[in-house]
Design a protein around this motif. Structure first.
Motif, PDB file in Angstrom:
ATOM      1  N   ASP A 109      15.352  -0.921  -0.924  1.00 58.41           N
ATOM      2  CA  ASP A 109      15.065  -2.356  -0.786  1.00 58.41           C
ATOM      3  C   ASP A 109      13.872  -2.560   0.136  1.00 58.41           C
ATOM      4  OD1 ASP A 109      17.081  -2.955  -2.402  1.00 58.41           O
ATOM      5  OD2 ASP A 109      18.481  -3.650  -0.857  1.00 58.41           O
ATOM      6  N   MET A 110      13.930  -1.821   1.231  1.00 55.70           N
ATOM      7  CA  MET A 110      12.853  -1.944   2.209  1.00 55.70           C
ATOM      8  C   MET A 110      11.524  -1.526   1.597  1.00 55.70           C
ATOM      9  SD  MET A 110      13.567  -3.089   5.219  1.00 55.70           S
ATOM     10  CE  MET A 110      13.453  -2.425   6.865  1.00 55.70           C
ATOM     11  N   LEU A 111      11.551  -0.403   0.861  1.00 52.30           N
ATOM     12  CA  LEU A 111      10.314   0.063   0.229  1.00 52.30           C
ATOM     13  C   LEU A 111       9.834  -0.950  -0.800  1.00 52.30           C
ATOM     14  CD1 LEU A 111      10.958   3.884  -0.158  1.00 52.30           C
ATOM     15  CD2 LEU A 111       9.419   2.751   1.443  1.00 52.30           C
ATOM     16  N   GLY A 112      10.794  -1.579  -1.494  1.00 46.04           N
ATOM     17  CA  GLY A 112      10.454  -2.620  -2.454  1.00 46.04           C
ATOM     18  C   GLY A 112       9.715  -3.751  -1.758  1.00 46.04           C
ATOM     19  N   ASN A 113      10.164  -4.085  -0.542  1.00 44.33           N
ATOM     20  CA  ASN A 113       9.507  -5.143   0.225  1.00 44.33           C
ATOM     21  C   ASN A 113       8.053  -4.816   0.514  1.00 44.33           C
ATOM     22  OD1 ASN A 113      11.854  -6.532   0.257  1.00 44.33           O
ATOM     23  ND2 ASN A 113      12.468  -5.858   2.311  1.00 44.33           N
ATOM     24  N   LEU A 134       7.506  -2.062   8.983  1.00 45.47           N
ATOM     25  CA  LEU A 134       8.632  -1.728   8.104  1.00 45.47           C
ATOM     26  C   LEU A 134       8.984  -0.250   8.197  1.00 45.47           C
ATOM     27  CD1 LEU A 134       8.023  -3.726   4.807  1.00 45.47           C
ATOM     28  CD2 LEU A 134      10.088  -3.747   6.226  1.00 45.47           C
ATOM     29  N   LEU A 135       7.945   0.562   8.167  1.00 44.27           N
ATOM     30  CA  LEU A 135       8.201   2.002   8.190  1.00 44.27           C
ATOM     31  C   LEU A 135       8.842   2.397   9.521  1.00 44.27           C
ATOM     32  CD1 LEU A 135       8.051   4.799   6.968  1.00 44.27           C
ATOM     33  CD2 LEU A 135       5.691   4.996   7.774  1.00 44.27           C
ATOM     34  N   ARG A 136       8.325   1.820  10.622  1.00 48.51           N
ATOM     35  CA  ARG A 136       8.895   2.165  11.930  1.00 48.51           C
ATOM     36  C   ARG A 136      10.385   1.816  11.951  1.00 48.51           C
ATOM     37  NH1 ARG A 136       6.810  -1.404  15.723  1.00 48.51           N
ATOM     38  NH2 ARG A 136       4.914  -0.210  16.093  1.00 48.51           N
ATOM     39  N   SER A 154       6.950   6.228   1.572  1.00 48.27           N
ATOM     40  CA  SER A 154       6.369   5.026   2.155  1.00 48.27           C
ATOM     41  C   SER A 154       4.834   5.090   2.156  1.00 48.27           C
ATOM     42  CB  SER A 154       6.905   4.865   3.575  1.00 48.27           C
ATOM     43  OG  SER A 154       6.374   3.714   4.152  1.00 48.27           O
ATOM     44  N   VAL A 155       4.311   6.281   2.442  1.00 47.81           N
ATOM     45  CA  VAL A 155       2.855   6.461   2.452  1.00 47.81           C
ATOM     46  C   VAL A 155       2.285   6.220   1.049  1.00 47.81           C
ATOM     47  CG1 VAL A 155       1.042   8.209   2.683  1.00 47.81           C
ATOM     48  CG2 VAL A 155       2.740   7.944   4.486  1.00 47.81           C
ATOM     49  N   PHE A 200       0.238   8.528  -6.534  1.00 46.05           N
ATOM     50  CA  PHE A 200       0.904   7.506  -5.717  1.00 46.05           C
ATOM     51  C   PHE A 200       1.732   6.556  -6.566  1.00 46.05           C
ATOM     52  CE2 PHE A 200      -3.355   8.098  -3.508  1.00 46.05           C
ATOM     53  CZ  PHE A 200      -2.886   9.130  -2.701  1.00 46.05           C
ATOM     54  N   GLY A 201       1.848   6.842  -7.865  1.00 42.06           N
ATOM     55  CA  GLY A 201       2.587   5.955  -8.758  1.00 42.06           C
ATOM     56  C   GLY A 201       1.654   5.255  -9.740  1.00 42.06           C
ATOM     57  N   GLY A 202       2.228   4.394 -10.570  1.00 44.05           N
ATOM     58  CA  GLY A 202       1.443   3.741 -11.622  1.00 44.05           C
ATOM     59  C   GLY A 202       0.579   2.617 -11.082  1.00 44.05           C
TER      60      GLY A 202
END
Ligand SMILES: [Zn+2]
Length: 476
Positions: A3-7, A28-30, A53-54, A99-101
């Motif tokens: 969820d956090m990563l989605g944010n 967020l990452l911290r 996260s990166v 890093f994804g699409g």
């Protein structure tokens, strides 16, 4: 956690630049890292958390950079540089990156001269027309498929890079790169047909000023190929046999003698060398080997040595293409023939056979004309006709023919004095390297597929990976 990563995706592009808000991302990452730390997280879990996260941060930055390239792209034909007639602006495409699409917009146009449509931005970015893979994903797919049996490659890729690539996609992408490698190989072979081309290939060699010897070793091995490609599953289900047959792979290796070093155990190894492998026949090998030898200093070499076993096609090839070369029959191969004669005449592995063979092996190794002495001694035995059976006489005649054919290739004494290789060990290790990859159980490909993968593997070993993946070029 997800969820956090989605944010994080939501905080991207807050000011319309297309770049992420790095400080919001960091907050967020911290928070996530602190939460994991409170729970006594394993470091591997922390690594994965941060890695994911990166990527979330990196993806919009990559998209931003790639879109800049696309936006600044001149609409010219990548083949002939003529101005393109723009047919559509800002067409979207998806690219799968490390890093994804990401989505990109770019324009396409038609070249009047080439009568083809082009997306010049795709060309500049290194994107294929019918593949969603980014150059790094193309590269990872190629390496994974070259190194790992097809079934395991996606799993390895997922664990090592976090990329989820379907097995069929991975294989198709590697195959596509193999076909690019084939086209590069064809272009090199085409260069050998003209004087300017030969000169261009030759200029690629980083041959030293000082005199050197170029060694060329040649051999063939076979590979099993399954027929009815693509129907395997269906046939198996129906309980039908899947026919397969053996195909020859013609192989060569080229290296400078001064690039052969010794290890602590005194086994020679070669620091830099060229490889050639093809299933398209002797003639194809001949052309490819010539192109490779030119790139390794064929024209600059003071002397050229061809080393191989007794196969006639090899020596015909050598005489056709490397006229200036001296020849050497692999010492082990010659020795095997002497042992075969000895066992045949004096009984298998008897003391007499051993003594006879050892004596002649020593002649061949230590005398300049040892082969001639062997031939003379075989003729002496041949003349004692009444002592020999018909079968012994026939096989003796065969062996006399063998030594007659190769006697000029058996000056091991001079070879040793020049510190040259006497056997084709480098070739054997080359074949072994290919076989590890291409003879693995469960590896069956079509003829075209094999050739593409052979070309891809060969390009990699020849250290020309950057020709497919320019990002791999070493910084000068
Ligand atoms: Zn054009």
């Amino acid at each position: 956690m997800s969820d956090m990563l989605g944010n994080i995706a939501d905080i991207v592009n807050p000011d319309g630049t297309g770049l992420p808000d790095a400080s919001a991302w960091m907050d967020l990452l911290r928070a996530k890292v602190e939460e994991a730390a409170m729970n006594g997280s394993n470091m591997g879990a922390l690594e994965k958390l941060i890695e994911e996260s990166v990527k979330e941060l990196a993806r919009p930055i990559l998209r931003y950079g790639a879109q800049l390239v696309a936006d600044q792209q001149q609409m010219r034909c990548p083949d002939c540089d003529a101005e393109l007639l723009v047919e559509e602006h800002d067409r979207e495409r998806t690219v799968n990156t490390v890093f994804g699409g990401i989505e990109l917009r770019r324009s396409y146009g038609r070249c009047k001269r080439c009568k083809k449509r082009f997306y010049p931005a795709d060309h500049t970015l290194g994107l294929g027309p019918r593949s969603t893979a980014s150059p790094r994903v193309q590269e990872i797919s190629s390496l994974a498929v070259l190194r790992t049996p097809a079934g395991q490659a996606p799993e390895d890729v997922r664990r090592m890079t976090g990329l989820d690539i379907a097995p069929s996609t991975l294989h198709r992408e590697a195959r596509r790169q193999g076909e690019r490698a084939l086209r590069l190989r064809e272009a090199d072979v085409a260069l050998t047909e003209t004087l300017e081309g030969v000169k261009a290939l030759s200029e690629r060699s980083q041959a030293p000023e000082r005199p050197f010897t170029l060694v060329i070793e040649i051999d063939a091995w076979h590979i099993r190929e399954r027929d009815c490609w693509g129907e395997t599953e269906q046939r198996r289900k129906q309980g039908q046999e899947i026919p397969s047959r053996w195909h020859w792979v013609y192989t060569g290796t080229v290296f400078r003698l001064d690039q052969r070093g010794g290890t602590a155990s005194d086994r020679p190894f070669i620091t830099e060398r060229g490889y050639v492998a093809t299933r398209q026949g002797v003639e194809a090998l001949e052309k490819q080997l010539y192109a490779e030898a030119l790139q390794r200093g064929l024209l600059q070499a003071k002397s050229v040595l061809v080393l191989a076993d007794g196969a006639i096609w090899i020596w015909n090839l050598a005489e056709n293409r490397f006229k200036q070369a001296s020849h050497r029959l692999d010492l082990w191969h010659a020795t095997q023939h002497l042992w075969a004669v000895a066992n045949d005449l004096f009984g298998n592995e008897t003391p007499e056979a051993r003594q006879w063979a050892q004596e002649r092996v020593a002649w061949v190794k230590r005398r300049k004309d040892g082969a001639v002495d062997v031939i003379n001694s075989l003729h002496e035995i041949r003349n004692r006709l009444d002592e020999l059976t018909q079968k012994q006489r026939e096989s003796l005649d065969e062996q006399i023919g063998y030594f007659e054919r190769h006697k000029d290739r058996m000056d091991y004494k001079s070879g040793k004095a020049l510190d040259q290789p006497l056997g084709s060990g480098a070739m054997e290790s080359t074949c072994a390297q290919y076989q590890v990859r291409f003879k693995r159980t469960g590896q069956f490909w079509s003829l075209e597929g094999d050739e593409a993968f052979l070309a891809l593997q060969t390009l990699h070993w020849n250290r020309r990976w950057h020709l497919l993946f320019p990002h791999d070029r070493k910084k000068e």
